[in-house]
Scaffold this motif. Sequence first.
Motif, PDB file in Angstrom:
ATOM      1  N   TYR A  30       0.783  -1.220   0.095  1.00  0.00           N
ATOM      2  CA  TYR A  30       0.187  -0.018  -0.048  1.00  0.00           C
ATOM      3  C   TYR A  30       0.914   1.187  -0.036  1.00  0.00           C
ATOM      4  CZ  TYR A  30      -3.284  -3.599   1.145  1.00  0.00           C
ATOM      5  OH  TYR A  30      -3.952  -4.459   1.189  1.00  0.00           O
ATOM      6  N   ASP A  31       1.922   1.250  -0.605  1.00  0.00           N
ATOM      7  CA  ASP A  31       3.020   2.440  -0.761  1.00  0.00           C
ATOM      8  C   ASP A  31       3.781   2.737   0.288  1.00  0.00           C
ATOM      9  OD1 ASP A  31       2.433   2.646  -3.526  1.00  0.00           O
ATOM     10  OD2 ASP A  31       0.530   3.253  -3.262  1.00  0.00           O
ATOM     11  N   VAL A  32       3.528   1.940   1.343  1.00  0.00           N
ATOM     12  CA  VAL A  32       4.318   2.173   2.727  1.00  0.00           C
ATOM     13  C   VAL A  32       5.386   1.124   2.937  1.00  0.00           C
ATOM     14  CG1 VAL A  32       4.108   2.260   5.305  1.00  0.00           C
ATOM     15  CG2 VAL A  32       2.245   3.164   3.680  1.00  0.00           C
ATOM     16  N   ILE A  33       6.619   1.437   3.270  1.00  0.00           N
ATOM     17  CA  ILE A  33       7.731   0.485   3.452  1.00  0.00           C
ATOM     18  C   ILE A  33       7.391  -0.061   4.967  1.00  0.00           C
ATOM     19  CG2 ILE A  33      10.106   0.313   3.885  1.00  0.00           C
ATOM     20  CD1 ILE A  33      10.344   2.802   1.849  1.00  0.00           C
ATOM     21  N   PHE A 227      -4.017 -18.012  -4.610  1.00  0.00           N
ATOM     22  CA  PHE A 227      -2.709 -18.300  -3.992  1.00  0.00           C
ATOM     23  C   PHE A 227      -1.546 -17.398  -5.062  1.00  0.00           C
ATOM     24  CE2 PHE A 227       1.462 -20.873  -3.889  1.00  0.00           C
ATOM     25  CZ  PHE A 227       1.408 -20.800  -2.610  1.00  0.00           C
ATOM     26  N   SER A 228      -0.539 -16.944  -4.392  1.00  0.00           N
ATOM     27  CA  SER A 228       0.202 -16.138  -5.346  1.00  0.00           C
ATOM     28  C   SER A 228       1.638 -16.224  -4.869  1.00  0.00           C
ATOM     29  CB  SER A 228      -0.053 -14.551  -5.183  1.00  0.00           C
ATOM     30  OG  SER A 228       0.158 -14.062  -3.841  1.00  0.00           O
ATOM     31  N   PHE A 229       2.830 -15.966  -5.982  1.00  0.00           N
ATOM     32  CA  PHE A 229       4.066 -16.096  -5.722  1.00  0.00           C
ATOM     33  C   PHE A 229       4.711 -14.696  -5.560  1.00  0.00           C
ATOM     34  CE2 PHE A 229       3.652 -20.349  -8.201  1.00  0.00           C
ATOM     35  CZ  PHE A 229       3.635 -20.988  -7.437  1.00  0.00           C
ATOM     36  N   ASP A 230       4.018 -13.997  -4.908  1.00  0.00           N
ATOM     37  CA  ASP A 230       4.508 -12.501  -5.097  1.00  0.00           C
ATOM     38  C   ASP A 230       4.440 -12.033  -3.510  1.00  0.00           C
ATOM     39  OD1 ASP A 230       1.715 -11.541  -5.035  1.00  0.00           O
ATOM     40  OD2 ASP A 230       1.717 -12.248  -7.095  1.00  0.00           O
ATOM     41  N   LYS A 231       4.478 -10.609  -3.520  1.00  0.00           N
ATOM     42  CA  LYS A 231       4.206 -10.130  -2.056  1.00  0.00           C
ATOM     43  C   LYS A 231       2.733  -9.926  -1.774  1.00  0.00           C
ATOM     44  CE  LYS A 231       4.242  -5.109  -3.390  1.00  0.00           C
ATOM     45  NZ  LYS A 231       4.934  -3.785  -3.294  1.00  0.00           N
ATOM     46  N   GLN A 232       1.797 -10.393  -2.462  1.00  0.00           N
ATOM     47  CA  GLN A 232       0.545 -10.436  -2.041  1.00  0.00           C
ATOM     48  C   GLN A 232       0.197 -11.087  -0.433  1.00  0.00           C
ATOM     49  OE1 GLN A 232      -2.173  -9.033  -3.615  1.00  0.00           O
ATOM     50  NE2 GLN A 232      -3.498  -9.367  -1.726  1.00  0.00           N
ATOM     51  N   TYR A 233       1.156 -12.041  -0.231  1.00  0.00           N
ATOM     52  CA  TYR A 233       1.105 -12.680   0.889  1.00  0.00           C
ATOM     53  C   TYR A 233       1.304 -11.793   2.303  1.00  0.00           C
ATOM     54  CZ  TYR A 233       1.897 -16.256   4.792  1.00  0.00           C
ATOM     55  OH  TYR A 233       1.898 -16.762   5.969  1.00  0.00           O
ATOM     56  N   VAL A 234       2.267 -11.089   2.007  1.00  0.00           N
ATOM     57  CA  VAL A 234       2.838  -9.992   3.228  1.00  0.00           C
ATOM     58  C   VAL A 234       1.617  -8.868   2.984  1.00  0.00           C
ATOM     59  CG1 VAL A 234       4.190  -8.466   1.841  1.00  0.00           C
ATOM     60  CG2 VAL A 234       4.438  -9.002   4.501  1.00  0.00           C
ATOM     61  N   ARG A 235       1.097  -8.586   1.902  1.00  0.00           N
ATOM     62  CA  ARG A 235      -0.074  -7.608   1.745  1.00  0.00           C
ATOM     63  C   ARG A 235      -1.097  -8.086   2.769  1.00  0.00           C
ATOM     64  NH1 ARG A 235      -0.423  -7.129  -3.645  1.00  0.00           N
ATOM     65  NH2 ARG A 235       1.041  -5.422  -3.865  1.00  0.00           N
ATOM     66  N   ASP A 236      -1.679  -9.459   2.284  1.00  0.00           N
ATOM     67  CA  ASP A 236      -2.838  -9.907   3.045  1.00  0.00           C
ATOM     68  C   ASP A 236      -2.505  -9.984   4.611  1.00  0.00           C
ATOM     69  OD1 ASP A 236      -3.927 -10.165   0.742  1.00  0.00           O
ATOM     70  OD2 ASP A 236      -3.499 -12.479   0.374  1.00  0.00           O
ATOM     71  N   GLU A 251       5.826  -4.508  12.275  1.00  0.00           N
ATOM     72  CA  GLU A 251       6.754  -5.051  12.046  1.00  0.00           C
ATOM     73  C   GLU A 251       6.025  -6.610  11.610  1.00  0.00           C
ATOM     74  OE1 GLU A 251       9.978  -5.249  12.673  1.00  0.00           O
ATOM     75  OE2 GLU A 251      10.222  -3.407  13.470  1.00  0.00           O
ATOM     76  N   VAL A 252       7.007  -7.430  10.887  1.00  0.00           N
ATOM     77  CA  VAL A 252       6.378  -8.533  10.169  1.00  0.00           C
ATOM     78  C   VAL A 252       6.999  -9.690  10.820  1.00  0.00           C
ATOM     79  CG1 VAL A 252       6.310  -9.870   7.704  1.00  0.00           C
ATOM     80  CG2 VAL A 252       6.754  -7.223   7.961  1.00  0.00           C
ATOM     81  N   PRO A 253       6.116 -10.667  11.142  1.00  0.00           N
ATOM     82  CA  PRO A 253       6.564 -11.854  12.104  1.00  0.00           C
ATOM     83  C   PRO A 253       7.548 -12.553  11.206  1.00  0.00           C
ATOM     84  CG  PRO A 253       4.090 -11.304  12.275  1.00  0.00           C
ATOM     85  CD  PRO A 253       4.662 -10.420  11.028  1.00  0.00           C
ATOM     86  N   ALA A 254       8.399 -13.484  11.930  1.00  0.00           N
ATOM     87  CA  ALA A 254       9.638 -14.126  11.255  1.00  0.00           C
ATOM     88  C   ALA A 254       8.650 -15.285  10.182  1.00  0.00           C
ATOM     89  CB  ALA A 254      10.300 -14.808  12.310  1.00  0.00           C
ATOM     90  N   VAL A 257       7.644 -13.482   7.258  1.00  0.00           N
ATOM     91  CA  VAL A 257       8.999 -13.297   6.545  1.00  0.00           C
ATOM     92  C   VAL A 257       9.528 -14.455   5.781  1.00  0.00           C
ATOM     93  CG1 VAL A 257      11.383 -12.833   6.410  1.00  0.00           C
ATOM     94  CG2 VAL A 257       9.620 -11.318   7.936  1.00  0.00           C
ATOM     95  N   GLU A 258       9.447 -15.761   6.430  1.00  0.00           N
ATOM     96  CA  GLU A 258       9.938 -16.918   5.701  1.00  0.00           C
ATOM     97  C   GLU A 258       9.129 -17.421   4.682  1.00  0.00           C
ATOM     98  OE1 GLU A 258      10.811 -21.405   7.488  1.00  0.00           O
ATOM     99  OE2 GLU A 258      10.867 -19.819   8.801  1.00  0.00           O
ATOM    100  N   VAL A 259       7.860 -17.397   4.678  1.00  0.00           N
ATOM    101  CA  VAL A 259       7.051 -17.914   3.612  1.00  0.00           C
ATOM    102  C   VAL A 259       7.082 -16.898   2.504  1.00  0.00           C
ATOM    103  CG1 VAL A 259       4.521 -17.740   2.865  1.00  0.00           C
ATOM    104  CG2 VAL A 259       5.204 -18.968   5.138  1.00  0.00           C
ATOM    105  N   THR A 260       7.063 -15.480   2.647  1.00  0.00           N
ATOM    106  CA  THR A 260       7.322 -14.444   1.854  1.00  0.00           C
ATOM    107  C   THR A 260       8.670 -14.735   0.780  1.00  0.00           C
ATOM    108  OG1 THR A 260       5.939 -12.987   2.841  1.00  0.00           O
ATOM    109  CG2 THR A 260       7.273 -11.987   0.976  1.00  0.00           C
ATOM    110  N   ARG A 261       9.520 -14.998   1.403  1.00  0.00           N
ATOM    111  CA  ARG A 261      10.946 -15.315   0.918  1.00  0.00           C
ATOM    112  C   ARG A 261      10.694 -16.430  -0.014  1.00  0.00           C
ATOM    113  NH1 ARG A 261      15.430 -18.536   1.942  1.00  0.00           N
ATOM    114  NH2 ARG A 261      17.632 -17.587   1.110  1.00  0.00           N
ATOM    115  N   ALA A 262      10.280 -17.679   0.375  1.00  0.00           N
ATOM    116  CA  ALA A 262      10.217 -18.688  -0.230  1.00  0.00           C
ATOM    117  C   ALA A 262       9.275 -18.753  -1.331  1.00  0.00           C
ATOM    118  CB  ALA A 262       9.528 -19.720   0.896  1.00  0.00           C
TER     119      ALA A 262
END
Length: 276
Positions: A30-33, A227-236, A251-254, A257-262
């Motif tokens: 959402y345009d926020v880091i 289901f997506s292979f992009d940053k939609q997971y962390v966006r959700d 803060e993003v839980p570990a 982070v791990e699922v998003t990286r994968a």
Amino acid sequence: MKLLHSGKVRDVYEDRGDIILVASDRVSVYDVILPTPIPDKGRILTQLSLWWFEQLADIVPNHVISATDVPAEFAGRAVRCRKLRMAKVECVARGYLTGGGLKEYQAHGSVSGVPLPPGLLDGSKLPEPIFTPSTKAPLGQHDEPISFDEVVALEGTEVAEEFRRITLEIYLRGSELAAERGVIIADTKIELGWDSEGTLVLGDEVLTSDSSRFWPADRWEPGHPQFSFDKQYVRDWATSTGWDKKEPAPEVPAEVVEVTRARYIEAYERITGRTW
């Protein structure tokens, strides 16, 4: 090197008259880091973009000078590029309806002024890919959809038509290659600009997990979020926290982070056929 700009994901330096584009591990939604980085994300985005630049070179020239002539501390995540005068719009192609396009369709029956048939669902494939440009908002603000006529007003008819042609050709080429590898590219955003000789050039990144929505073809089912292979997971995840989409972000839980990286890695490996 001189730091010219620090964006949501990339840092831009000037070096010997060239641009050094460095992809960080930062992630924005959402345009926020978000305050938590995704390890290896910058390297994955850079290497995937370089692979795609090669596949698309006959459609439009790109800004890459060298992927190796970069400072050692940025190796793998940086590219030496030509300086470009960037266009005033974001060029977006959509082949499927989801995200902001879905919301716009539900409100108006169209996306960026392009009318669509009734009855489409979240994840529906469009009759044909469409060009849905948006504004280029400053850091911390949201891009807003605009119509083709508004692009004409900003850049002129000839340039607007070239934006549309290049964007849709890149999307179609990318979609065909990804489909052979079991991946649907639902939509993508590209950046275009002009080099010193006035040639229109593809810049920034292309067909990555940050600039596109990647879905596994065997799990595609319209009617709900995919289901997506992009940053939609962390966006959700960010949406589920009740966060108001403004600074400061949580803060993003570990485990997130791990699922998003994968998922970033899986997109890279599926599309390129290479092992990360």
